[in-house]
Design an enzyme around this catalytic site. Structure first.
Site, PDB file in Angstrom:
ATOM      1  N   GLY A 290       0.790  -1.223   0.000  1.00 39.51           N
ATOM      2  CA  GLY A 290       0.000   0.000   0.000  1.00 39.51           C
ATOM      3  C   GLY A 290       0.821   1.272   0.000  1.00 39.51           C
ATOM      4  O   GLY A 290       0.303   2.350   0.307  1.00 39.51           O
ATOM      5  N   GLU A 332       5.102  -5.933   0.936  1.00 36.84           N
ATOM      6  CA  GLU A 332       4.566  -6.275  -0.380  1.00 36.84           C
ATOM      7  C   GLU A 332       4.324  -5.029  -1.231  1.00 36.84           C
ATOM      8  O   GLU A 332       3.179  -4.659  -1.518  1.00 36.84           O
ATOM      9  CB  GLU A 332       3.251  -7.047  -0.212  1.00 36.84           C
ATOM     10  CG  GLU A 332       3.391  -8.349   0.564  1.00 36.84           C
ATOM     11  CD  GLU A 332       2.048  -8.983   0.891  1.00 36.84           C
ATOM     12  OE1 GLU A 332       1.003  -8.329   0.640  1.00 36.84           O
ATOM     13  OE2 GLU A 332       2.020 -10.107   1.410  1.00 36.84           O
ATOM     14  N   PRO A 333       5.366  -4.339  -1.676  1.00 36.86           N
ATOM     15  CA  PRO A 333       5.154  -3.172  -2.537  1.00 36.86           C
ATOM     16  C   PRO A 333       4.732  -3.580  -3.938  1.00 36.86           C
ATOM     17  O   PRO A 333       5.244  -4.560  -4.500  1.00 36.86           O
ATOM     18  CB  PRO A 333       6.534  -2.504  -2.555  1.00 36.86           C
ATOM     19  CG  PRO A 333       7.487  -3.652  -2.365  1.00 36.86           C
ATOM     20  CD  PRO A 333       6.792  -4.604  -1.433  1.00 36.86           C
ATOM     21  N   GLY A 334       3.794  -2.864  -4.520  1.00 36.54           N
ATOM     22  CA  GLY A 334       3.384  -3.105  -5.902  1.00 36.54           C
ATOM     23  C   GLY A 334       3.420  -1.821  -6.693  1.00 36.54           C
ATOM     24  O   GLY A 334       4.270  -1.614  -7.558  1.00 36.54           O
ATOM     25  N   ARG A 335       2.507  -0.902  -6.364  1.00 39.59           N
ATOM     26  CA  ARG A 335       2.435   0.397  -7.033  1.00 39.59           C
ATOM     27  C   ARG A 335       3.770   1.139  -6.951  1.00 39.59           C
ATOM     28  O   ARG A 335       4.198   1.783  -7.920  1.00 39.59           O
ATOM     29  CB  ARG A 335       1.340   1.227  -6.374  1.00 39.59           C
ATOM     30  CG  ARG A 335       1.118   2.598  -6.969  1.00 39.59           C
ATOM     31  CD  ARG A 335       0.335   3.494  -6.020  1.00 39.59           C
ATOM     32  NE  ARG A 335      -0.757   2.805  -5.367  1.00 39.59           N
ATOM     33  CZ  ARG A 335      -1.998   2.784  -5.810  1.00 39.59           C
ATOM     34  NH1 ARG A 335      -2.305   3.410  -6.921  1.00 39.59           N
ATOM     35  NH2 ARG A 335      -2.934   2.141  -5.134  1.00 39.59           N
ATOM     36  N   TYR A 375     -11.751   6.041  -8.280  1.00 44.44           N
ATOM     37  CA  TYR A 375     -11.187   6.644  -7.076  1.00 44.44           C
ATOM     38  C   TYR A 375     -10.974   8.150  -7.172  1.00 44.44           C
ATOM     39  O   TYR A 375     -10.436   8.749  -6.237  1.00 44.44           O
ATOM     40  CB  TYR A 375      -9.823   6.009  -6.749  1.00 44.44           C
ATOM     41  CG  TYR A 375      -9.786   4.509  -6.792  1.00 44.44           C
ATOM     42  CD1 TYR A 375     -10.731   3.741  -6.116  1.00 44.44           C
ATOM     43  CD2 TYR A 375      -8.798   3.838  -7.503  1.00 44.44           C
ATOM     44  CE1 TYR A 375     -10.695   2.360  -6.144  1.00 44.44           C
ATOM     45  CE2 TYR A 375      -8.754   2.454  -7.532  1.00 44.44           C
ATOM     46  CZ  TYR A 375      -9.704   1.725  -6.859  1.00 44.44           C
ATOM     47  OH  TYR A 375      -9.665   0.358  -6.898  1.00 44.44           O
ATOM     48  N   CYS A 402     -18.580   5.610 -24.064  1.00 48.43           N
ATOM     49  CA  CYS A 402     -19.928   6.162 -23.907  1.00 48.43           C
ATOM     50  C   CYS A 402     -20.322   6.244 -22.445  1.00 48.43           C
ATOM     51  O   CYS A 402     -21.274   5.588 -22.000  1.00 48.43           O
ATOM     52  CB  CYS A 402     -20.920   5.319 -24.702  1.00 48.43           C
ATOM     53  SG  CYS A 402     -20.630   5.374 -26.470  1.00 48.43           S
ATOM     54  N   TYR A 432      -1.919  -0.663 -11.982  1.00 48.10           N
ATOM     55  CA  TYR A 432      -3.390  -0.655 -11.987  1.00 48.10           C
ATOM     56  C   TYR A 432      -3.976   0.009 -13.226  1.00 48.10           C
ATOM     57  O   TYR A 432      -5.069   0.563 -13.178  1.00 48.10           O
ATOM     58  CB  TYR A 432      -3.930  -0.011 -10.712  1.00 48.10           C
ATOM     59  CG  TYR A 432      -3.464  -0.748  -9.482  1.00 48.10           C
ATOM     60  CD1 TYR A 432      -3.972  -1.995  -9.169  1.00 48.10           C
ATOM     61  CD2 TYR A 432      -2.484  -0.205  -8.655  1.00 48.10           C
ATOM     62  CE1 TYR A 432      -3.518  -2.694  -8.057  1.00 48.10           C
ATOM     63  CE2 TYR A 432      -2.026  -0.901  -7.534  1.00 48.10           C
ATOM     64  CZ  TYR A 432      -2.557  -2.144  -7.250  1.00 48.10           C
ATOM     65  OH  TYR A 432      -2.100  -2.828  -6.152  1.00 48.10           O
TER      66      TYR A 432
END
Length: 475
Positions: A290, A332-335, A375, A402, A432
């Site tokens: 996170g 657990e880094p992702g972003r 978001y 659309c 993401y």
């Protein structure tokens, strides 16, 4: 948890764009690099959110990894995701330096493809997956399964079967119903290492929809109501499950250290209760990820080095106070690894002026980036490949779909003569985007292109109309 570390490539030092910060003294930001003076309208920190290799070129073009963005758009078309391999690797190394003697798992949900799994493995990280699909892709790429953690709030039977068949290192238990189901699936002559995902009752994260540390969402087992303690007792009663530690994940896009320190204190308290009630000492503690990044110049990002220093100190102090040995830490880094390494390229399709609003429509949108709609995330698109002497004005960059909510960026300052055919580049697009892309309006998903050392190569090809039609077998 001991891993065999794969060979790591040698990182080439970069000359500074401006005076560099002291080593490991600031948040994880792009490494400085030499660049010409910024052009008219460029703020001093405008490129701070771009990959470290970003350099201005003539005609307001930019290069990443030594390749011009206009060249990439011409060669691979638009929309297209561009991923700086060196930036990914550099961010992996930053985590390993900041968190010694820690298991660093890359969170695959941020972005995963075969090349990404290969880079992460080479840099010595583990992998955090949440489906059989992510797991199978990683293992068939050659990722060591013992360095993989599987979690998720509702794992399917196929997810659990794949994890056991492939030999993942850890499975994170997220509900009491999962305990018996998993235990029954484990072969009689083996044991599966598991963690319990604990909800510590801590609110953190950039948006209500991505806060997962509180009791009012779908993840984990509550510490407050005793669900976590009950799950621990049940797991300890299963001979085919080996409880090795606790897991928590507070949310996403967190830029402050304090929530993680609170989580450490509460989880160490639970570790102490486990020892008191069951006479065992759990050896592992996974604090999840996170870790927030900046999407706009000047926005805060989580200070990874500061996080590591304070978390390790808090963990040592809390364990000493409780009379516990310090468990092995995992993050657990992702972003924070993939996000700032990516850029997405769009072509302008139309410019519409309605009253006081100017809408700049591009050839992508919510099908390749749903995050603004989900978001309210803000981005900083930039015109590249054409020098304009016209003053900038606020516009809304919208997609082609659309939906009135198909807005990629609001109140963006672009030159007043922006026109169809112009190329826009949006930084911090590595996480993401493709992983959350959809088939809305049957618009194919964009390709992923890797750049490094002046070379570009296709990692994931563009989804074609033929791909979409081949799945439709209805008549």
């Amino acid at each position: 948890m001991t891993h065999t570390t794969l060979p790591r490539t040698t990182e080439t030092p970069r000359p500074p764009r401006t005076a560099p910060p002291a080593p490991d003294s600031t948040a994880l930001r792009p490494a400085p690099t030499t660049a010409p003076a910024p052009g008219p309208g460029d703020g001093p920190d405008e490129l701070a959110i771009w990959p470290a290799s970003t350099l201005p070129l003539p005609e307001d073009d930019l290069s990443i990894g030594g390749v011009a963005l206009t060249e990439l758009a011409d060669r691979f078309g638009t929309p297209a995701y561009v991923l700086d391999e060196d930036e990914v690797r550099r961010r992996c190394r930053t985590y390993l330096r900041a968190f010694p003697d820690t298991d660093v798992y890359y969170a695959a949900k941020a972005f995963l493809c075969r090349a990404m799994a290969h880079w992460v493995a080479e840099e010595g990280l583990g992998l955090d997956v949440c489906s059989a699909g992510e797991l199978e892709l990683a293992v068939t790429t050659g990722f060591p399964p013992e360095r993989i953690v599987l979690h998720g709030n509702a794992k399917s039977p196929a997810d659990l079967r794949a994890a056991l068949r492939l030999g993942v290192g850890r499975i994170v238990i997220d509900s009491t119903s999962e305990i018996a189901r998993l235990a029954a699936a484990v072969p009689a002559d083996s044991r599966q290492k598991v963690l319990i995902r604990v909800v510590p009752g801590i609110a953190a994260g950039g948006h209500a929809k991505i806060r997962t540390g509180t009791d009012d969402q779908k993840f984990g087992l509550s510490l407050a109501d005793g669900s976590a303690q009950h799950a621990i007792t049940r797991v300890l009663g299963q001979p085919r499950l080996e409880l090795v530690g606790l897991h928590c994940h507070l949310g996403s896009q967190i830029t402050a250290v304090k929530p993680y320190l609170s989580a450490v204190r509460r989880l160490v308290g639970l570790l102490a209760r486990v020892r008191e009630q069951h006479g065992i000492t759990l050896p592992e503690l996974d604090l999840g990820g996170g870790h927030g990044v900046a999407y706009l110049p000047g926005e805060p990002a989580l200070d990874v080095v500061g996080l590591a220093t304070k978390v390790r100190a808090e963990l040592a102090g809390s364990c000493a106070a409780a009379g516990l040995p310090v468990p092995r830490l995992a993050v657990e880094p992702g972003r924070a690894i993939a996000g700032p390494a990516g850029v997405v390229l769009y072509r302008v399709l139309s410019v519409k002026r309605t009253g006081s609003h100017t809408f700049v429509a591009v050839d992508g949108g919510m099908s390749d980036n749903p995050r603004p709609a989900l978001y309210g995330v803000r981005y900083a698109p930039r015109l590249v490949g054409r020098r304009s002497a016209v003053r900038t004005e606020p516009v809304t960059v919208v997609g082609r779909h659309c939906e009135a909510g198909d807005v990629l960026a609001s109140d963006v300052h672009l030159p007043g003569d922006v026109r169809p055919g112009d190329l826009l580049a949006v930084p911090v697009a590595g996480a993401y985007h493709l992983s959350m892309a959809s088939g809305y309006n049957l618009v194919g998903r964009p390709p992923v292109v890797a750049v490094t050392s002046g070379h570009a190569r296709l990692l994931v090809r563009r989804e074609s109309l033929a791909d979409i039609q081949e799945r439709d077998i209805g008549l």
